[in-house]
Scaffold this motif. Structure first.
Motif, PDB file in Angstrom:
ATOM      1  N   GLY A   1       2.539  -5.088   7.776  1.00 20.50           N
ATOM      2  CA  GLY A   1       2.870  -3.908   8.559  1.00 20.50           C
ATOM      3  C   GLY A   1       4.300  -3.427   8.423  1.00 20.50           C
ATOM      4  N   ASP A   2       5.131  -4.143   7.673  1.00 16.73           N
ATOM      5  CA  ASP A   2       6.504  -3.694   7.449  1.00 16.73           C
ATOM      6  C   ASP A   2       6.517  -2.546   6.440  1.00 16.73           C
ATOM      7  OD1 ASP A   2       7.625  -5.577   9.176  1.00 16.73           O
ATOM      8  OD2 ASP A   2       7.782  -7.077   7.582  1.00 16.73           O
ATOM      9  N   ILE A   3       7.606  -1.785   6.430  1.00 15.03           N
ATOM     10  CA  ILE A   3       7.741  -0.638   5.536  1.00 15.03           C
ATOM     11  C   ILE A   3       8.760  -0.953   4.445  1.00 15.03           C
ATOM     12  CG2 ILE A   3       8.383   1.815   5.393  1.00 15.03           C
ATOM     13  CD1 ILE A   3       5.802   1.201   6.988  1.00 15.03           C
ATOM     14  N   VAL A   4       8.406  -0.620   3.215  1.00 14.75           N
ATOM     15  CA  VAL A   4       9.302  -0.759   2.071  1.00 14.75           C
ATOM     16  C   VAL A   4       9.642   0.644   1.599  1.00 14.75           C
ATOM     17  CG1 VAL A   4       9.519  -1.591  -0.297  1.00 14.75           C
ATOM     18  CG2 VAL A   4       8.304  -2.965   1.397  1.00 14.75           C
ATOM     19  N   VAL A   5      10.932   0.890   1.363  1.00 16.91           N
ATOM     20  CA  VAL A   5      11.406   2.207   0.953  1.00 16.91           C
ATOM     21  C   VAL A   5      11.945   2.125  -0.471  1.00 16.91           C
ATOM     22  CG1 VAL A   5      13.033   4.067   1.437  1.00 16.91           C
ATOM     23  CG2 VAL A   5      12.050   2.756   3.321  1.00 16.91           C
ATOM     24  N   GLN A   6      11.436   2.984  -1.324  1.00 21.76           N
ATOM     25  CA  GLN A   6      11.972   3.135  -2.675  1.00 21.76           C
ATOM     26  C   GLN A   6      12.800   4.406  -2.667  1.00 21.76           C
ATOM     27  OE1 GLN A   6       8.969   3.609  -5.650  1.00 21.76           O
ATOM     28  NE2 GLN A   6      10.411   4.263  -7.210  1.00 21.76           N
ATOM     29  N   GLY A   7      14.058   4.299  -3.062  1.00 21.02           N
ATOM     30  CA  GLY A   7      14.907   5.479  -3.066  1.00 21.02           C
ATOM     31  C   GLY A   7      16.155   5.248  -3.884  1.00 21.02           C
ATOM     32  N   TYR A   8      16.966   6.262  -3.965  1.00 22.31           N
ATOM     33  CA  TYR A   8      18.225   6.136  -4.696  1.00 22.31           C
ATOM     34  C   TYR A   8      19.208   5.328  -3.871  1.00 22.31           C
ATOM     35  CZ  TYR A   8      16.353   9.639  -7.800  1.00 22.31           C
ATOM     36  OH  TYR A   8      15.556  10.315  -8.682  1.00 22.31           O
TER      37      TYR A   8
ATOM     38  N   ARG B   1       0.871  -1.180   0.000  1.00 23.63           N
ATOM     39  CA  ARG B   1       0.000   0.000   0.000  1.00 23.63           C
ATOM     40  C   ARG B   1       0.903   1.225   0.000  1.00 23.63           C
ATOM     41  NH1 ARG B   1      -2.397   3.456   4.051  1.00 23.63           N
ATOM     42  NH2 ARG B   1      -1.303   2.284   5.656  1.00 23.63           N
ATOM     43  N   LYS B   2       0.732   2.095  -0.973  1.00 22.02           N
ATOM     44  CA  LYS B   2       1.549   3.300  -1.071  1.00 22.02           C
ATOM     45  C   LYS B   2       1.155   4.261   0.036  1.00 22.02           C
ATOM     46  CE  LYS B   2       2.856   6.800  -4.460  1.00 22.02           C
ATOM     47  NZ  LYS B   2       2.631   7.232  -5.849  1.00 22.02           N
ATOM     48  N   LEU B   3       2.143   4.651   0.854  1.00 17.78           N
ATOM     49  CA  LEU B   3       1.901   5.594   1.948  1.00 17.78           C
ATOM     50  C   LEU B   3       2.058   7.033   1.479  1.00 17.78           C
ATOM     51  CD1 LEU B   3       3.778   3.800   4.853  1.00 17.78           C
ATOM     52  CD2 LEU B   3       1.323   3.808   4.384  1.00 17.78           C
ATOM     53  N   GLY B   4       3.042   7.269   0.604  1.00 17.41           N
ATOM     54  CA  GLY B   4       3.247   8.627   0.121  1.00 17.41           C
ATOM     55  C   GLY B   4       4.578   8.786  -0.563  1.00 17.41           C
ATOM     56  N   THR B   5       4.723   9.913  -1.227  1.00 17.04           N
ATOM     57  CA  THR B   5       5.945  10.212  -1.951  1.00 17.04           C
ATOM     58  C   THR B   5       6.208  11.706  -1.938  1.00 17.04           C
ATOM     59  OG1 THR B   5       7.117   9.913  -4.049  1.00 17.04           O
ATOM     60  CG2 THR B   5       4.761  10.371  -4.195  1.00 17.04           C
ATOM     61  N   THR B   6       7.458  12.064  -2.048  1.00 17.21           N
ATOM     62  CA  THR B   6       7.836  13.468  -2.217  1.00 17.21           C
ATOM     63  C   THR B   6       8.435  13.674  -3.608  1.00 17.21           C
ATOM     64  OG1 THR B   6       9.975  13.030  -1.177  1.00 17.21           O
ATOM     65  CG2 THR B   6       8.223  13.907   0.235  1.00 17.21           C
ATOM     66  N   SER B   7       8.230  12.695  -4.481  1.00 19.73           N
ATOM     67  CA  SER B   7       8.815  12.770  -5.816  1.00 19.73           C
ATOM     68  C   SER B   7       7.957  13.607  -6.750  1.00 19.73           C
ATOM     69  CB  SER B   7       8.984  11.364  -6.396  1.00 19.73           C
ATOM     70  OG  SER B   7       7.732  10.838  -6.769  1.00 19.73           O
ATOM     71  N   VAL B   8       8.549  13.919  -7.862  1.00 16.46           N
ATOM     72  CA  VAL B   8       7.858  14.632  -8.928  1.00 16.46           C
ATOM     73  C   VAL B   8       7.935  13.751 -10.172  1.00 16.46           C
ATOM     74  CG1 VAL B   8       7.868  16.705 -10.370  1.00 16.46           C
ATOM     75  CG2 VAL B   8       8.494  16.864  -7.945  1.00 16.46           C
ATOM     76  N   GLY B   9       6.833  13.543 -10.819  1.00 19.40           N
ATOM     77  CA  GLY B   9       6.833  12.782 -12.061  1.00 19.40           C
ATOM     78  C   GLY B   9       6.919  11.281 -11.879  1.00 19.40           C
ATOM     79  N   GLY B  10       6.522  10.761 -10.712  1.00 20.83           N
ATOM     80  CA  GLY B  10       6.476   9.324 -10.506  1.00 20.83           C
ATOM     81  C   GLY B  10       7.802   8.664 -10.209  1.00 20.83           C
ATOM     82  N   LYS B  11       8.813   9.424  -9.896  1.00 22.18           N
ATOM     83  CA  LYS B  11      10.118   8.846  -9.555  1.00 22.18           C
ATOM     84  C   LYS B  11      10.187   8.648  -8.050  1.00 22.18           C
ATOM     85  CE  LYS B  11      12.215  11.094 -13.476  1.00 22.18           C
ATOM     86  NZ  LYS B  11      13.140  12.085 -13.957  1.00 22.18           N
ATOM     87  N   CYS B  12      11.283   8.079  -7.575  1.00 20.94           N
ATOM     88  CA  CYS B  12      11.429   7.874  -6.137  1.00 20.94           C
ATOM     89  C   CYS B  12      11.739   9.215  -5.471  1.00 20.94           C
ATOM     90  CB  CYS B  12      12.503   6.847  -5.855  1.00 20.94           C
ATOM     91  SG  CYS B  12      14.145   7.287  -6.409  1.00 20.94           S
ATOM     92  N   PRO B  13      11.658   9.339  -4.200  1.00 20.07           N
ATOM     93  CA  PRO B  13      11.465   8.330  -3.163  1.00 20.07           C
ATOM     94  C   PRO B  13       9.981   8.130  -2.821  1.00 20.07           C
ATOM     95  CG  PRO B  13      12.029  10.379  -2.125  1.00 20.07           C
ATOM     96  CD  PRO B  13      12.038  10.630  -3.620  1.00 20.07           C
TER      97      PRO B  13
END
Length: 66
Positions: free
Chosen positions: A24-31, A4-16
Motif C-alpha cells: 500500500g505504500d507509494i513509489v514515485v518516479q521523477g526527476y 502496480r502502476k497507478l498512472g503517469t503524465t509522461s510522454v514516451g514512457g519517461k517519468c513522472p
C-alpha cells in the motif's frame, strides 16, 4: 515487492509515474531534485533518502484518494 502502476503524465514512457506497492505504500518516479537552494531547505534527511519533483497534475490525477 510487487509494484502496480497507478498512472503517469509522461510522454514516451519517461517519468513522472506513480506506483503502489503490494503493502500500500507509494513509489514515485521523477526527476531528482538538484537545486542547491531547495536541497538546503530540507530537514532531517537520512543518508539513503533522495528527493524527486512530482508534478501536481500527477498527484491530482493518480494519487490514492483514501
Amino acid at each position: 515487492m510487487k509494484l502496480r502502476k497507478l498512472g503517469t503524465t509522461s510522454v514516451g514512457g519517461k517519468c513522472p509515474t506513480l506506483y503502489e506497492t503490494d503493502s500500500g505504500d507509494i513509489v514515485v518516479q521523477g526527476y531528482r531534485l538538484t537545486d542547491a537552494e531547495a536541497l538546503a531547505q530540507l530537514e532531517d534527511v537520512l543518508p539513503n533518502e533522495t528527493f524527486v519533483i512530482v508534478p501536481r497534475e500527477l498527484m491530482v490525477r493518480f494519487a490514492p484518494k483514501e
